[in-house]
Write an enzyme that holds these catalytic residues in place. Sequence first.
Site, PDB file in Angstrom:
ATOM      1  N   ARG A  41       0.825  -1.215   0.000  1.00  0.00           N
ATOM      2  CA  ARG A  41       0.000   0.000   0.000  1.00  0.00           C
ATOM      3  C   ARG A  41       0.859   1.265   0.000  1.00  0.00           C
ATOM      4  NH1 ARG A  41      -4.958  -0.984   4.210  1.00  0.00           N
ATOM      5  NH2 ARG A  41      -5.866  -2.796   3.248  1.00  0.00           N
ATOM      6  N   ASP A 153     -14.134   9.991  12.571  1.00  0.00           N
ATOM      7  CA  ASP A 153     -13.172   8.955  12.183  1.00  0.00           C
ATOM      8  C   ASP A 153     -11.811   9.635  12.047  1.00  0.00           C
ATOM      9  OD1 ASP A 153     -13.713   5.911  10.909  1.00  0.00           O
ATOM     10  OD2 ASP A 153     -11.767   6.791  10.421  1.00  0.00           O
TER      11      ASP A 153
HETATM   12  C1  LIG Z   1     -13.765  -1.357  10.762  1.00  0.00           C
HETATM   13  S1  LIG Z   1     -14.256   0.321  10.787  1.00  0.00           S
HETATM   14  C2  LIG Z   1     -15.763   0.209  11.679  1.00  0.00           C
HETATM   15  C3  LIG Z   1     -16.855   1.108  11.127  1.00  0.00           C
HETATM   16  C4  LIG Z   1     -18.205   1.017  11.837  1.00  0.00           C
HETATM   17  N1  LIG Z   1     -18.124   1.438  13.201  1.00  0.00           N
HETATM   18  C5  LIG Z   1     -18.782  -0.364  11.756  1.00  0.00           C
HETATM   19  O1  LIG Z   1     -18.861  -1.078  12.754  1.00  0.00           O
HETATM   20  O2  LIG Z   1     -19.175  -0.767  10.644  1.00  0.00           O
HETATM   21  C6  LIG Z   1     -13.127   0.999  11.999  1.00  0.00           C
HETATM   22  C7  LIG Z   1     -12.943   2.505  11.864  1.00  0.00           C
HETATM   23  O3  LIG Z   1     -12.199   2.993  12.991  1.00  0.00           O
HETATM   24  C8  LIG Z   1     -11.344   4.031  12.537  1.00  0.00           C
HETATM   25  N2  LIG Z   1     -10.217   4.223  13.469  1.00  0.00           N
HETATM   26  C9  LIG Z   1      -9.159   3.406  13.665  1.00  0.00           C
HETATM   27  N3  LIG Z   1      -8.297   3.953  14.535  1.00  0.00           N
HETATM   28  C10 LIG Z   1      -8.830   5.143  14.913  1.00  0.00           C
HETATM   29  C11 LIG Z   1      -8.398   6.178  15.798  1.00  0.00           C
HETATM   30  N4  LIG Z   1      -7.246   6.100  16.456  1.00  0.00           N
HETATM   31  N5  LIG Z   1      -9.193   7.258  15.931  1.00  0.00           N
HETATM   32  C12 LIG Z   1     -10.368   7.351  15.262  1.00  0.00           C
HETATM   33  N6  LIG Z   1     -10.823   6.417  14.399  1.00  0.00           N
HETATM   34  C13 LIG Z   1     -10.060   5.315  14.226  1.00  0.00           C
HETATM   35  C14 LIG Z   1     -10.887   3.544  11.164  1.00  0.00           C
HETATM   36  O4  LIG Z   1     -10.433   4.607  10.350  1.00  0.00           O
HETATM   37  C15 LIG Z   1     -12.139   2.861  10.619  1.00  0.00           C
HETATM   38  O5  LIG Z   1     -12.880   3.688   9.769  1.00  0.00           O
END
Ligand SMILES: C[S@@+](CC[C@H](N)C(=O)[O-])C[C@H]1O[C@@H](n2cnc3c(N)ncnc32)[C@H](O)[C@@H]1O
Length: 284
Positions: A41, A153
Amino acid sequence: MSDGSIQPVLTDREFKKISAFVYDVCGIKLPPIKKTMLSARLQKRLRQLRITSFSDYFSYVLSPEGRAHELPLMIDVVSTNKTDFFREAKHFDVLTTRVLPDFVKRFAQGNRKLLRVWSAGCSSGEEPYTLAMVLDDFFSKVAGIDFSILATDICTEVLAKAEKAVYHDAGLEPIPTRFRYKYLMRGKGQQKGYHRVVPELRRKVSFQRLNFMDKCFAIDHKMDIIFCRNVIIYFDKKTQADLFAKFREQFMAYGYLFIGHSESLEGPAGQMERVASAVYKCVK
Ligand SMILES: C[S@@+](CC[C@H](N)C(=O)[O-])C[C@H]1O[C@@H](n2cnc3c(N)ncnc32)[C@H](O)[C@@H]1O
């Protein structure tokens, strides 16, 4: 397909440095198994920037200019953003049959009229718009209560998609038919094959970039309900515990926390009462 140029190789040492940095910045753990994914990536970014080694790329990320411009893109690369409309659908039943009626009763006793919900780790918007559909439908039958949703996010790319609120038809299947008719507009012309969330619902959701690792959250209001699902699985136990302590702070005196079904709330569980599978009540 190769363009004939030599691809830089990500050494174990460089991988360790980058993954330790990613962990510090956003709490995401990159185990060695993720090395190939990370290398593939990031190679694209190196090519675009005409940088020929990962060490030089990492030095650039650490520079003041890199921190401002490249770091958010690097975080976009390492985050996992998988999401769906009505993901873990049982949660929305718990919401409408238990949690919302509880708030209706409480609001009737006091003088509150606005329910505040936070979709924390909202990815490309499917979760906050699902919440908006469910809440709008519920409160259309209950006079005098409105709602607002904050969706946050760390990843700028998914937030941009969420704000557009345009989704390919292939991803709409989990949305109940009556909600599809009520809350989505069919695209025409170049937008054929896509739907957009109706403006009345989009107005209920505001988006903000927020890193869970921030010492305190730049959020103006306390929350009644927090959805933080399928996020903490990427964090270690200490990071999870710190995050839940901050969520507790962000709640009103009384609130509900929804986490993913494959996640658990070990450390701070003593302070929150489990009310359903992956749903906790927080009383301060
Ligand atoms: C797998 S997605 C889950 C989306 C949704 N909550 C769901 O359950 O379908 C996880 C999200 O957490 C965000 N994320 C990861 N680390 C983070 C951080 N330190 N602060 C804020 N968001 C974060 C990622 O960018 C991603 O969009």
